[in-house]
Design a protein around this motif. Structure first.
Motif, PDB file in Angstrom:
ATOM      1  N   GLY A   1       0.718  -1.264  -0.025  1.00  0.00           N
ATOM      2  CA  GLY A   1       0.084   0.100  -0.007  1.00  0.00           C
ATOM      3  C   GLY A   1       0.838   1.328   0.066  1.00  0.00           C
ATOM      4  O   GLY A   1       0.815   2.143  -0.802  1.00  0.00           O
ATOM      5  N   LEU A   2       1.692   1.415   0.995  1.00  0.00           N
ATOM      6  CA  LEU A   2       2.663   2.466   0.956  1.00  0.00           C
ATOM      7  C   LEU A   2       3.579   2.821  -0.278  1.00  0.00           C
ATOM      8  O   LEU A   2       3.572   4.013  -0.904  1.00  0.00           O
ATOM      9  CB  LEU A   2       3.589   2.466   2.203  1.00  0.00           C
ATOM     10  CG  LEU A   2       2.929   2.596   3.553  1.00  0.00           C
ATOM     11  CD1 LEU A   2       4.033   2.428   4.556  1.00  0.00           C
ATOM     12  CD2 LEU A   2       2.472   3.868   3.811  1.00  0.00           C
ATOM     13  N   SER A   3       4.101   1.758  -0.751  1.00  0.00           N
ATOM     14  CA  SER A   3       4.773   1.859  -1.872  1.00  0.00           C
ATOM     15  C   SER A   3       3.929   2.312  -3.315  1.00  0.00           C
ATOM     16  O   SER A   3       4.417   3.142  -4.116  1.00  0.00           O
ATOM     17  CB  SER A   3       5.720   0.443  -2.170  1.00  0.00           C
ATOM     18  OG  SER A   3       6.166   0.424  -3.465  1.00  0.00           O
ATOM     19  N   SER A   4       2.984   1.674  -3.424  1.00  0.00           N
ATOM     20  CA  SER A   4       1.894   1.825  -4.452  1.00  0.00           C
ATOM     21  C   SER A   4       1.623   3.449  -4.555  1.00  0.00           C
ATOM     22  O   SER A   4       1.430   4.130  -5.623  1.00  0.00           O
ATOM     23  CB  SER A   4       0.730   0.978  -4.396  1.00  0.00           C
ATOM     24  OG  SER A   4       1.061  -0.259  -4.617  1.00  0.00           O
ATOM     25  N   VAL A   5       1.161   3.843  -3.379  1.00  0.00           N
ATOM     26  CA  VAL A   5       0.734   5.408  -3.384  1.00  0.00           C
ATOM     27  C   VAL A   5       2.132   6.188  -3.689  1.00  0.00           C
ATOM     28  O   VAL A   5       1.982   7.162  -4.511  1.00  0.00           O
ATOM     29  CB  VAL A   5       0.174   5.562  -2.177  1.00  0.00           C
ATOM     30  CG1 VAL A   5       0.019   6.994  -1.765  1.00  0.00           C
ATOM     31  CG2 VAL A   5      -1.212   4.681  -1.949  1.00  0.00           C
ATOM     32  N   ALA A   6       3.059   6.149  -2.813  1.00  0.00           N
ATOM     33  CA  ALA A   6       4.046   6.911  -2.953  1.00  0.00           C
ATOM     34  C   ALA A   6       4.961   7.039  -4.273  1.00  0.00           C
ATOM     35  O   ALA A   6       5.484   8.116  -4.727  1.00  0.00           O
ATOM     36  CB  ALA A   6       5.225   6.482  -1.857  1.00  0.00           C
ATOM     37  N   ARG A   7       5.075   5.690  -4.931  1.00  0.00           N
ATOM     38  CA  ARG A   7       5.924   5.752  -6.172  1.00  0.00           C
ATOM     39  C   ARG A   7       5.085   6.353  -7.435  1.00  0.00           C
ATOM     40  O   ARG A   7       5.732   6.826  -8.376  1.00  0.00           O
ATOM     41  CB  ARG A   7       6.325   4.557  -6.490  1.00  0.00           C
ATOM     42  CG  ARG A   7       7.190   3.952  -5.623  1.00  0.00           C
ATOM     43  CD  ARG A   7       7.693   2.494  -5.850  1.00  0.00           C
ATOM     44  NE  ARG A   7       8.392   1.583  -4.852  1.00  0.00           N
ATOM     45  CZ  ARG A   7       9.811   1.741  -4.715  1.00  0.00           C
ATOM     46  NH1 ARG A   7      10.488   2.667  -5.375  1.00  0.00           N
ATOM     47  NH2 ARG A   7      10.292   1.039  -3.830  1.00  0.00           N
ATOM     48  N   LEU A   8       3.590   6.344  -7.240  1.00  0.00           N
ATOM     49  CA  LEU A   8       3.004   6.886  -8.385  1.00  0.00           C
ATOM     50  C   LEU A   8       3.302   8.333  -8.749  1.00  0.00           C
ATOM     51  O   LEU A   8       3.327   8.651 -10.148  1.00  0.00           O
ATOM     52  CB  LEU A   8       1.553   6.701  -8.093  1.00  0.00           C
ATOM     53  CG  LEU A   8       0.890   5.478  -8.407  1.00  0.00           C
ATOM     54  CD1 LEU A   8      -0.604   5.730  -7.959  1.00  0.00           C
ATOM     55  CD2 LEU A   8       1.139   4.906 -10.003  1.00  0.00           C
ATOM     56  N   GLY A   9       3.642   9.153  -7.938  1.00  0.00           N
ATOM     57  CA  GLY A   9       4.151  10.415  -8.025  1.00  0.00           C
ATOM     58  C   GLY A   9       5.315  10.578  -9.141  1.00  0.00           C
ATOM     59  O   GLY A   9       5.594  11.351 -10.021  1.00  0.00           O
ATOM     60  N   LEU A  10       6.115   9.618  -9.122  1.00  0.00           N
ATOM     61  CA  LEU A  10       7.397   9.450 -10.038  1.00  0.00           C
ATOM     62  C   LEU A  10       7.097   9.531 -11.467  1.00  0.00           C
ATOM     63  O   LEU A  10       7.828   9.929 -12.351  1.00  0.00           O
ATOM     64  CB  LEU A  10       8.340   8.203  -9.673  1.00  0.00           C
ATOM     65  CG  LEU A  10       9.551   7.727 -10.189  1.00  0.00           C
ATOM     66  CD1 LEU A  10      10.661   9.300  -9.521  1.00  0.00           C
ATOM     67  CD2 LEU A  10      10.240   6.782  -9.752  1.00  0.00           C
ATOM     68  N   LEU A  11       5.827   9.000 -11.784  1.00  0.00           N
ATOM     69  CA  LEU A  11       5.599   8.801 -13.109  1.00  0.00           C
ATOM     70  C   LEU A  11       5.188  10.170 -13.844  1.00  0.00           C
ATOM     71  O   LEU A  11       5.650  10.688 -14.968  1.00  0.00           O
ATOM     72  CB  LEU A  11       4.257   7.981 -13.429  1.00  0.00           C
ATOM     73  CG  LEU A  11       4.511   6.397 -13.147  1.00  0.00           C
ATOM     74  CD1 LEU A  11       3.330   5.704 -13.351  1.00  0.00           C
ATOM     75  CD2 LEU A  11       5.872   6.038 -13.360  1.00  0.00           C
ATOM     76  N   GLY A  12       4.703  10.978 -12.885  1.00  0.00           N
ATOM     77  CA  GLY A  12       4.153  12.186 -13.144  1.00  0.00           C
ATOM     78  C   GLY A  12       5.506  13.437 -13.510  1.00  0.00           C
ATOM     79  O   GLY A  12       5.576  14.172 -14.378  1.00  0.00           O
ATOM     80  N   TYR A  13       6.513  12.952 -12.613  1.00  0.00           N
ATOM     81  CA  TYR A  13       7.674  13.695 -12.568  1.00  0.00           C
ATOM     82  C   TYR A  13       8.587  13.386 -13.818  1.00  0.00           C
ATOM     83  O   TYR A  13       9.162  14.218 -14.601  1.00  0.00           O
ATOM     84  CB  TYR A  13       8.457  13.534 -11.066  1.00  0.00           C
ATOM     85  CG  TYR A  13       9.929  14.219 -11.369  1.00  0.00           C
ATOM     86  CD1 TYR A  13       9.795  15.448 -11.242  1.00  0.00           C
ATOM     87  CD2 TYR A  13      10.966  13.770 -10.821  1.00  0.00           C
ATOM     88  CE1 TYR A  13      10.819  16.534 -11.088  1.00  0.00           C
ATOM     89  CE2 TYR A  13      12.172  14.334 -10.796  1.00  0.00           C
ATOM     90  CZ  TYR A  13      12.124  15.671 -10.718  1.00  0.00           C
ATOM     91  OH  TYR A  13      13.250  16.299 -10.686  1.00  0.00           O
ATOM     92  N   MET A  14       8.543  12.159 -14.269  1.00  0.00           N
ATOM     93  CA  MET A  14       9.414  11.615 -15.309  1.00  0.00           C
ATOM     94  C   MET A  14       8.581  12.370 -16.511  1.00  0.00           C
ATOM     95  O   MET A  14       9.517  12.545 -17.471  1.00  0.00           O
ATOM     96  CB  MET A  14       9.178  10.139 -15.439  1.00  0.00           C
ATOM     97  CG  MET A  14       9.782   9.640 -16.742  1.00  0.00           C
ATOM     98  SD  MET A  14       8.856   9.144 -18.158  1.00  0.00           S
ATOM     99  CE  MET A  14       7.753   7.805 -17.214  1.00  0.00           C
ATOM    100  N   LYS A  15       7.259  12.446 -16.852  1.00  0.00           N
ATOM    101  CA  LYS A  15       7.030  12.671 -17.903  1.00  0.00           C
ATOM    102  C   LYS A  15       7.196  14.246 -18.181  1.00  0.00           C
ATOM    103  O   LYS A  15       7.489  14.569 -19.282  1.00  0.00           O
ATOM    104  CB  LYS A  15       5.325  12.610 -17.995  1.00  0.00           C
ATOM    105  CG  LYS A  15       4.707  11.045 -18.181  1.00  0.00           C
ATOM    106  CD  LYS A  15       5.157  10.716 -19.599  1.00  0.00           C
ATOM    107  CE  LYS A  15       4.608   9.263 -19.562  1.00  0.00           C
ATOM    108  NZ  LYS A  15       4.953   8.531 -21.179  1.00  0.00           N
ATOM    109  N   GLY A  16       7.178  14.878 -16.914  1.00  0.00           N
ATOM    110  CA  GLY A  16       7.514  16.363 -17.122  1.00  0.00           C
ATOM    111  C   GLY A  16       9.012  16.584 -17.543  1.00  0.00           C
ATOM    112  O   GLY A  16       9.435  17.472 -18.442  1.00  0.00           O
ATOM    113  N   LEU A  17       9.870  15.786 -17.036  1.00  0.00           N
ATOM    114  CA  LEU A  17      11.227  15.826 -17.341  1.00  0.00           C
ATOM    115  C   LEU A  17      11.512  15.513 -18.902  1.00  0.00           C
ATOM    116  O   LEU A  17      12.621  16.190 -19.636  1.00  0.00           O
ATOM    117  CB  LEU A  17      11.983  14.654 -16.661  1.00  0.00           C
ATOM    118  CG  LEU A  17      12.248  15.335 -14.864  1.00  0.00           C
ATOM    119  CD1 LEU A  17      13.001  14.079 -14.412  1.00  0.00           C
ATOM    120  CD2 LEU A  17      13.128  16.389 -15.091  1.00  0.00           C
TER     121      LEU A  17
END
Length: 256
Positions: free
Chosen positions: A155-171
């Motif tokens: 649960g914790l990992s699934s929620v916390a890591r999702l923000g990484l995808l948005g950050y990657m797309k912006g980069l």
């Protein structure tokens, strides 16, 4: 195949064991210079020996707690000062407690973001000026297959890591003109020290149980993961950016 990595400079986070160490070893075998880090000085010293034995490049190892953004930025600065540049940035973090989403409090989720998301951001921000200046670069962010298929006990990992995808797309859009690619690696079950701790005394039985539901029929080998990351860091992967690459033996269901 020559991946064009000889004499490149790679900074690999959380690389004293597990997937991070596997990536560092594979990059070193291709002739890259490595900068590695970890929280445990003894484990890091052993990792330094292993990485150094893989190739002809130089190895820099510095104890770092990646949750400390100043320490992380200082590691990046020392790497750039030592080698004169940074070509490849592999961001990676340790794990968080296992359990379903309703087993934790708000403070636990805040800690998970601090541990599983923000280190990727702080390392990237610190390295961006150097990567942009070089006109060529690779950023690989190690996440988890849970960004595509959440697991009931993650649960914790699934929620916390999702923000990484948005950050990657912006980069991707920000760094494309500078010749820097950005991709997320989403590993499934691999035989790592963290997995052994998670499964406890019945680790072999648990590994068999997990393997039985994976189409390939086994958990992943960290050396295979390192090889995939190294290809994405190479010259031939220059047109691959903005992707989330699942490395999970087919465990993630559905089409994405």
């Amino acid at each position: 195949m020559d991946l064009g990595l000889k004499d490149r400079v790679a900074l690999v986070a959380a690389s004293s064991s597990g997937l991070g160490l596997a990536v560092a070893r594979a990059l070193a075998a291709e002739g890259a210079n490595l900068s590695i880090c970890g929280r445990d000085p003894d484990k890091l010293a052993q990792a330094h020996v292993e990485v150094n034995a893989m190739g002809q490049g130089d190895v820099l190892s510095i104890p770092v707690d990646l949750r400390d953004e100043r320490a992380a930025a200082n590691w990046v600065r020392k790497t750039a000062a030592t080698f004169g540049r940074i070509d490849i940035l592999v961001t990676n973090t340790g794990g968080v407690p296992f359990g379903p989403v309703d087993a934790f409090e708000v403070a636990d989720y805040r800690s998970a973001v601090d541990a599983n998301l923000l280190p990727h951001v702080s390392l990237t921000l610190a390295a961006l000026p150097v990567l942009k200046k070089g006109g060529w670069g690779r950023i690989l962010m190690i996440a988890s297959e849970s960004v595509r298929q959440p697991h009931p006990e993650s649960g914790l990992s699934s929620v916390a890591r999702l923000g990484l995808l948005g950050y990657m797309k912006g980069l991707v859009h920000a760094l494309g003109p500078n010749g820097v690619t950005v991709n997320v690696l989403a590993p499934g079950f691999h035989r790592t020290p963290i997995l052994d701790v998670q499964f406890g005394a019945d680790v072999e039985a648990e590994l068999d149980r997990v393997a039985a539901r994976i189409p390939i029929g086994r958990v992943g080998n960290v050396a295979d993961f390192g090889a995939v990351a190294t290809f994405l860091a190479g010259e031939q992967a220059s047109y691959i950016t903005g992707t989330v690459l699942l490395i999970d033996g087919g465990n993630t269901r559905g089409i994405s």
